[in-house]
Design a protein around this motif. Structure first.
Motif, PDB file in Angstrom:
ATOM      1  N   LYS A  53      22.123  30.943  16.887  1.00 25.23           N
ATOM      2  CA  LYS A  53      22.944  32.009  17.458  1.00 25.23           C
ATOM      3  C   LYS A  53      22.633  32.272  18.938  1.00 25.23           C
ATOM      4  CE  LYS A  53      24.516  36.756  16.601  1.00 25.23           C
ATOM      5  NZ  LYS A  53      25.953  36.392  16.466  1.00 25.23           N
ATOM      6  N   PRO A  54      21.386  32.489  19.326  1.00 27.17           N
ATOM      7  CA  PRO A  54      21.129  32.769  20.748  1.00 27.17           C
ATOM      8  C   PRO A  54      21.479  31.603  21.668  1.00 27.17           C
ATOM      9  CG  PRO A  54      19.067  32.526  19.537  1.00 27.17           C
ATOM     10  CD  PRO A  54      20.143  32.602  18.526  1.00 27.17           C
ATOM     11  N   LEU A  55      21.281  30.371  21.194  1.00 26.46           N
ATOM     12  CA  LEU A  55      21.597  29.223  22.041  1.00 26.46           C
ATOM     13  C   LEU A  55      23.101  29.037  22.183  1.00 26.46           C
ATOM     14  CD1 LEU A  55      18.886  26.588  21.010  1.00 26.46           C
ATOM     15  CD2 LEU A  55      18.939  28.092  23.008  1.00 26.46           C
ATOM     16  N   LEU A  56      23.843  29.225  21.103  1.00 23.69           N
ATOM     17  CA  LEU A  56      25.300  29.130  21.200  1.00 23.69           C
ATOM     18  C   LEU A  56      25.846  30.206  22.130  1.00 23.69           C
ATOM     19  CD1 LEU A  56      26.441  28.393  17.518  1.00 23.69           C
ATOM     20  CD2 LEU A  56      26.532  26.833  19.476  1.00 23.69           C
ATOM     21  N   GLU A  57      25.329  31.421  21.997  1.00 26.60           N
ATOM     22  CA  GLU A  57      25.811  32.519  22.830  1.00 26.60           C
ATOM     23  C   GLU A  57      25.421  32.345  24.288  1.00 26.60           C
ATOM     24  OE1 GLU A  57      24.342  35.997  20.835  1.00 26.60           O
ATOM     25  OE2 GLU A  57      26.044  36.053  19.446  1.00 26.60           O
ATOM     26  N   ALA A  58      24.410  31.529  24.533  1.00 31.52           N
ATOM     27  CA  ALA A  58      24.002  31.237  25.918  1.00 31.52           C
ATOM     28  C   ALA A  58      24.799  30.077  26.499  1.00 31.52           C
ATOM     29  CB  ALA A  58      22.507  30.922  25.971  1.00 31.52           C
ATOM     30  N   GLY A  59      25.689  29.497  25.680  1.00 33.63           N
ATOM     31  CA  GLY A  59      26.540  28.422  26.175  1.00 33.63           C
ATOM     32  C   GLY A  59      25.975  27.025  26.045  1.00 33.63           C
ATOM     33  N   VAL A  60      24.920  26.866  25.256  1.00 35.63           N
ATOM     34  CA  VAL A  60      24.351  25.530  25.039  1.00 35.63           C
ATOM     35  C   VAL A  60      25.316  24.724  24.171  1.00 35.63           C
ATOM     36  CG1 VAL A  60      22.409  24.221  24.112  1.00 35.63           C
ATOM     37  CG2 VAL A  60      22.016  26.440  25.224  1.00 35.63           C
ATOM     38  N   ASP A  61      25.652  23.511  24.603  1.00 36.65           N
ATOM     39  CA  ASP A  61      26.612  22.722  23.839  1.00 36.65           C
ATOM     40  C   ASP A  61      25.972  22.221  22.540  1.00 36.65           C
ATOM     41  OD1 ASP A  61      26.013  19.548  23.983  1.00 36.65           O
ATOM     42  OD2 ASP A  61      25.323  20.522  25.819  1.00 36.65           O
ATOM     43  N   PRO A  62      26.768  21.972  21.506  1.00 39.26           N
ATOM     44  CA  PRO A  62      26.247  21.621  20.183  1.00 39.26           C
ATOM     45  C   PRO A  62      25.291  20.438  20.143  1.00 39.26           C
ATOM     46  CG  PRO A  62      28.549  22.215  20.009  1.00 39.26           C
ATOM     47  CD  PRO A  62      28.234  22.169  21.477  1.00 39.26           C
ATOM     48  N   TRP A  63      25.614  19.347  20.838  1.00 40.68           N
ATOM     49  CA  TRP A  63      24.731  18.181  20.788  1.00 40.68           C
ATOM     50  C   TRP A  63      23.368  18.483  21.413  1.00 40.68           C
ATOM     51  CZ3 TRP A  63      25.489  14.096  17.825  1.00 40.68           C
ATOM     52  CH2 TRP A  63      26.794  13.739  17.451  1.00 40.68           C
ATOM     53  N   THR A  64      23.378  19.213  22.535  1.00 39.24           N
ATOM     54  CA  THR A  64      22.117  19.594  23.185  1.00 39.24           C
ATOM     55  C   THR A  64      21.331  20.537  22.289  1.00 39.24           C
ATOM     56  OG1 THR A  64      23.094  19.353  25.381  1.00 39.24           O
ATOM     57  CG2 THR A  64      21.101  20.686  25.213  1.00 39.24           C
ATOM     58  N   LEU A  65      22.019  21.474  21.652  1.00 40.11           N
ATOM     59  CA  LEU A  65      21.371  22.419  20.744  1.00 40.11           C
ATOM     60  C   LEU A  65      20.699  21.675  19.593  1.00 40.11           C
ATOM     61  CD1 LEU A  65      23.053  25.696  19.432  1.00 40.11           C
ATOM     62  CD2 LEU A  65      21.372  24.413  18.124  1.00 40.11           C
ATOM     63  N   TRP A  66      21.411  20.726  19.039  1.00 43.16           N
ATOM     64  CA  TRP A  66      20.879  19.932  17.918  1.00 43.16           C
ATOM     65  C   TRP A  66      19.634  19.173  18.348  1.00 43.16           C
ATOM     66  CZ3 TRP A  66      24.254  15.870  14.823  1.00 43.16           C
ATOM     67  CH2 TRP A  66      23.570  15.497  13.670  1.00 43.16           C
ATOM     68  N   SER A  67      19.712  18.556  19.520  1.00 39.06           N
ATOM     69  CA  SER A  67      18.586  17.761  20.001  1.00 39.06           C
ATOM     70  C   SER A  67      17.358  18.628  20.271  1.00 39.06           C
ATOM     71  CB  SER A  67      18.995  17.019  21.282  1.00 39.06           C
ATOM     72  OG  SER A  67      17.923  16.255  21.784  1.00 39.06           O
ATOM     73  N   TRP A  68      17.539  19.739  20.994  1.00 41.24           N
ATOM     74  CA  TRP A  68      16.400  20.593  21.329  1.00 41.24           C
ATOM     75  C   TRP A  68      15.777  21.211  20.081  1.00 41.24           C
ATOM     76  CZ3 TRP A  68      14.980  25.814  20.986  1.00 41.24           C
ATOM     77  CH2 TRP A  68      13.855  26.170  21.741  1.00 41.24           C
ATOM     78  N   SER A  69      16.587  21.595  19.139  1.00 39.07           N
ATOM     79  CA  SER A  69      16.099  22.297  17.947  1.00 39.07           C
ATOM     80  C   SER A  69      15.272  21.422  17.017  1.00 39.07           C
ATOM     81  CB  SER A  69      17.286  22.865  17.149  1.00 39.07           C
ATOM     82  OG  SER A  69      18.025  23.780  17.921  1.00 39.07           O
ATOM     83  N   THR A  70      15.447  20.119  17.108  1.00 43.51           N
ATOM     84  CA  THR A  70      14.815  19.225  16.131  1.00 43.51           C
ATOM     85  C   THR A  70      13.776  18.291  16.738  1.00 43.51           C
ATOM     86  OG1 THR A  70      16.670  17.676  16.403  1.00 43.51           O
ATOM     87  CG2 THR A  70      16.809  19.269  14.597  1.00 43.51           C
ATOM     88  N   ARG A  71      13.417  18.517  18.012  1.00 35.56           N
ATOM     89  CA  ARG A  71      12.402  17.673  18.646  1.00 35.56           C
ATOM     90  C   ARG A  71      11.251  18.525  19.171  1.00 35.56           C
ATOM     91  NH1 ARG A  71      14.369  12.992  22.498  1.00 35.56           N
ATOM     92  NH2 ARG A  71      12.326  12.265  21.823  1.00 35.56           N
ATOM     93  N   PRO A  72      10.050  17.967  19.224  1.00 30.24           N
ATOM     94  CA  PRO A  72       8.912  18.714  19.780  1.00 30.24           C
ATOM     95  C   PRO A  72       9.200  19.139  21.217  1.00 30.24           C
ATOM     96  CG  PRO A  72       8.156  16.752  18.624  1.00 30.24           C
ATOM     97  CD  PRO A  72       9.650  16.634  18.725  1.00 30.24           C
ATOM     98  N   THR A  73       8.785  20.344  21.563  1.00 28.10           N
ATOM     99  CA  THR A  73       9.009  20.842  22.915  1.00 28.10           C
ATOM    100  C   THR A  73       7.730  21.421  23.496  1.00 28.10           C
ATOM    101  OG1 THR A  73      10.174  22.514  24.239  1.00 28.10           O
ATOM    102  CG2 THR A  73       9.832  23.027  21.931  1.00 28.10           C
ATOM    103  N   GLY A  74       7.560  21.261  24.794  1.00 29.65           N
ATOM    104  CA  GLY A  74       6.383  21.801  25.471  1.00 29.65           C
ATOM    105  C   GLY A  74       6.332  23.315  25.406  1.00 29.65           C
ATOM    106  N   LEU A  75       7.476  23.952  25.215  1.00 24.93           N
ATOM    107  CA  LEU A  75       7.510  25.414  25.120  1.00 24.93           C
ATOM    108  C   LEU A  75       6.819  25.917  23.855  1.00 24.93           C
ATOM    109  CD1 LEU A  75      11.199  26.090  26.261  1.00 24.93           C
ATOM    110  CD2 LEU A  75       9.096  26.369  27.598  1.00 24.93           C
ATOM    111  N   LEU A  76       6.606  25.008  22.916  1.00 23.32           N
ATOM    112  CA  LEU A  76       5.937  25.365  21.659  1.00 23.32           C
ATOM    113  C   LEU A  76       4.739  24.456  21.398  1.00 23.32           C
ATOM    114  CD1 LEU A  76       9.151  25.921  19.497  1.00 23.32           C
ATOM    115  CD2 LEU A  76       7.508  27.703  20.173  1.00 23.32           C
ATOM    116  N   SER A  77       4.112  24.009  22.485  1.00 22.46           N
ATOM    117  CA  SER A  77       2.947  23.113  22.374  1.00 22.46           C
ATOM    118  C   SER A  77       3.271  21.887  21.527  1.00 22.46           C
ATOM    119  CB  SER A  77       1.750  23.871  21.775  1.00 22.46           C
ATOM    120  OG  SER A  77       1.416  24.990  22.564  1.00 22.46           O
ATOM    121  N   ASP A  78       4.426  21.311  21.825  1.00 22.62           N
ATOM    122  CA  ASP A  78       4.897  20.097  21.155  1.00 22.62           C
ATOM    123  C   ASP A  78       5.170  20.294  19.664  1.00 22.62           C
ATOM    124  OD1 ASP A  78       5.005  18.551  23.445  1.00 22.62           O
ATOM    125  OD2 ASP A  78       2.918  17.911  23.256  1.00 22.62           O
TER     126      ASP A  78
END
Length: 216
Positions: free
Chosen positions: A160-185
């Protein structure tokens, strides 16, 4: 099709015959063909109708990649970006998985029409998103439970917050399911299920970074 044309076809390499258009082959003149050859032709035509969506997706991606390598009307940088995007999408489809309206209906034990209505309602509320690929609407699996219901933590804290911020679906899917430095990988969807504050902070930072990138 005359016996002469059939014989000419049989002289072609197998690869050339397999690449010819299949449209209009509903009626085939089998004169001059043996029983085994007829059966092989029937099996081949049947296999064309029985290709799985995943295989069609894979083949489509290969064709797109081949085309990209030969395009000279756009810059190399643009070609590389397009190739990267195609690769990301292929990884998501193959590794993360998705449902269709039909498969979701089976999981939820409802009609396909009801599944479409349910998905539409969740999309309007920005609690779920879909992507389109190969002329199909796909529902990324990470948003759903095993019973085909919304994963509440993921839908409210990530989707919900990412969609409302205008993040496109493919980018949202990718970021949500991969390790990120914002969460210590760690993976956002996994953190969302166990640590509400932590995922909220990561999502907020991600959105802020997109709006005001470093160096902008």
């Amino acid at each position: 099709m005359s016996t002469k044309s059939v014989s000419a076809d049989r002289k072609k390499p197998a690869r050339e015959r397999n690449n010819e258009p299949t449209q209009g082959l509903e009626v085939v003149d089998s004169r001059g063909l043996g029983t085994d050859e007829i059966q092989r032709a029937i099996d081949y035509l049947a296999s064309l109708q029985d290709l799985r969506p995943a295989m069609r997706t894979h083949h489509r991606a290969q064709v797109e990649a081949a085309l990209l390598s030969n395009v000279k009307l756009i810059s190399d940088a643009t070609q590389k970006q397009a190739a990267r995007s195609a690769g990301v999408r292929l990884r998501l489809l193959e590794e993360e998985g998705f449902e269709t309206f039909e498969s979701l209906a089976q999981i939820r034990r409802i009609t396909e029409s009801s599944a479409r209505t349910w998905v539409s309602r969740q999309r309007k509320a920005s609690l779920l998103f879909t992507v389109e690929y190969d002329n199909k609407v796909l529902i990324p699996k990470f948003q759903l439970t095993e019973e085909g219901k919304l994963d509440d933590a993921v839908s409210t804290l990530v989707t919900k917050p990412l969609l409302e911020a205008g993040v496109d679906p493919w980018t949202l899917w990718s970021w949500s399911t991969r390790p990120t430095g914002l969460l210590s990988d760690q993976v956002p969807t996994e953190v969302a299920r166990v640590n509400k504050r932590r995922i909220q902070k990561a999502v907020s930072t991600y959105i802020a970074d997109r709006k005001f990138p470093i160096g902008a």
